[in-house]
Enzyme design. Structure first.
Site, mmCIF file in Angstrom:
data_model
loop_
_atom_site.group_PDB
_atom_site.id
_atom_site.type_symbol
_atom_site.label_atom_id
_atom_site.label_comp_id
_atom_site.label_asym_id
_atom_site.label_seq_id
_atom_site.Cartn_x
_atom_site.Cartn_y
_atom_site.Cartn_z
ATOM 1 N N LYS A 96 1.026 4.600 7.740
ATOM 2 C CA LYS A 96 1.178 5.028 6.362
ATOM 3 C C LYS A 96 0.940 5.387 5.647
ATOM 4 O O LYS A 96 1.781 6.548 4.503
ATOM 5 C CB LYS A 96 1.225 3.175 6.044
ATOM 6 N N TYR A 148 -0.794 1.606 12.687
ATOM 7 C CA TYR A 148 -0.091 0.984 10.809
ATOM 8 C C TYR A 148 -0.355 2.093 10.162
ATOM 9 O O TYR A 148 0.592 2.954 8.863
ATOM 10 C CB TYR A 148 0.534 -0.374 10.893
ATOM 11 N N SER A 168 1.867 1.353 1.586
ATOM 12 C CA SER A 168 0.698 0.478 2.447
ATOM 13 C C SER A 168 0.006 0.862 2.297
ATOM 14 O O SER A 168 -0.656 2.187 1.484
ATOM 15 C CB SER A 168 1.033 -0.134 3.034
#
Length: 176
Positions: free
Chosen positions: A161, A157, A144
């Site tokens: 990623k 997160y 991402s």
């Protein structure tokens, strides 16, 4: 054409689109996700593209479910060419309110599961290469922009990623 792909997180969104895209390009797919009704919709779209889909209800955090995805590919199709580690995600939360356990869970869900799937898949890809005189297998890890561009509330997160992207580069060195 005629390759076999496993796609995790294939019930909806990016994973569903990847599974259907592979079918449209001529591959059969083994699809995994937690929600059976979503997998059934993906399988129907794969069939409309003229390819076969095998559904495996999967919690990517469970070792037995990861193994079941690999086993389904080998048992149904006798080969494995492509692995797409798409399952992942994590809700935004301010860093000061993210517990160490939540942070570790984000890493496990986004990174550790991809490593574990790759470790299970690559030996079968090597057998496919040897037995079918093909030239390569592929592992695709879906990361991402959150892993490259810092943003508030994405400590867990974004870090996960970013780690997944770096893991991809490390694995490329091992498999080159």
């Amino acid at each position: 054409d005629n390759q076999v792909a496993i796609v995790t997180g294939a019930g909806r969104g990016i994973g569903q689109a990847i599974a259907v895209g592979f079918a449209e390009a001529g591959a059969d797919v083994v699809i995994g996700a937690r929600t059976l009704s979503e997998l059934e919709q993906t399988a129907e779209a794969v069939k409309k593209a003229g390819r076969r889909a095998v559904i495996v209800k999967t919690d990517i955090l469970k070792a037995e479910d990861r193994k079941a995805l690999i086993d389904a590919a080998i048992n149904e199709f006798g080969r494995l060419d492509i692995l797409v580690n798409n399952a992942g995600g994590w809700p935004p939360k301010p860093a000061l309110h993210t517990s160490p356990e939540e942070f570790e869970n984000a890493i496990s869900f986004n990174v550790t599961s991809a490593l574990a799937m790759t470790q299970l898949a690559v030996p079968h890809m090597l057998k496919t290469i040897e037995n079918n005189n093909t030239s390569s297998g592929s592992v695709l890890n879906i990361s991402s922009i959150a892993g490259t561009e810092p943003s508030a509330c994405f400590a867990a997160y974004g870090t996960a990623k970013s780690a997944l992207s770096f893991l991809s580069k490390e694995l490329a060195q091992d498999f080159a």
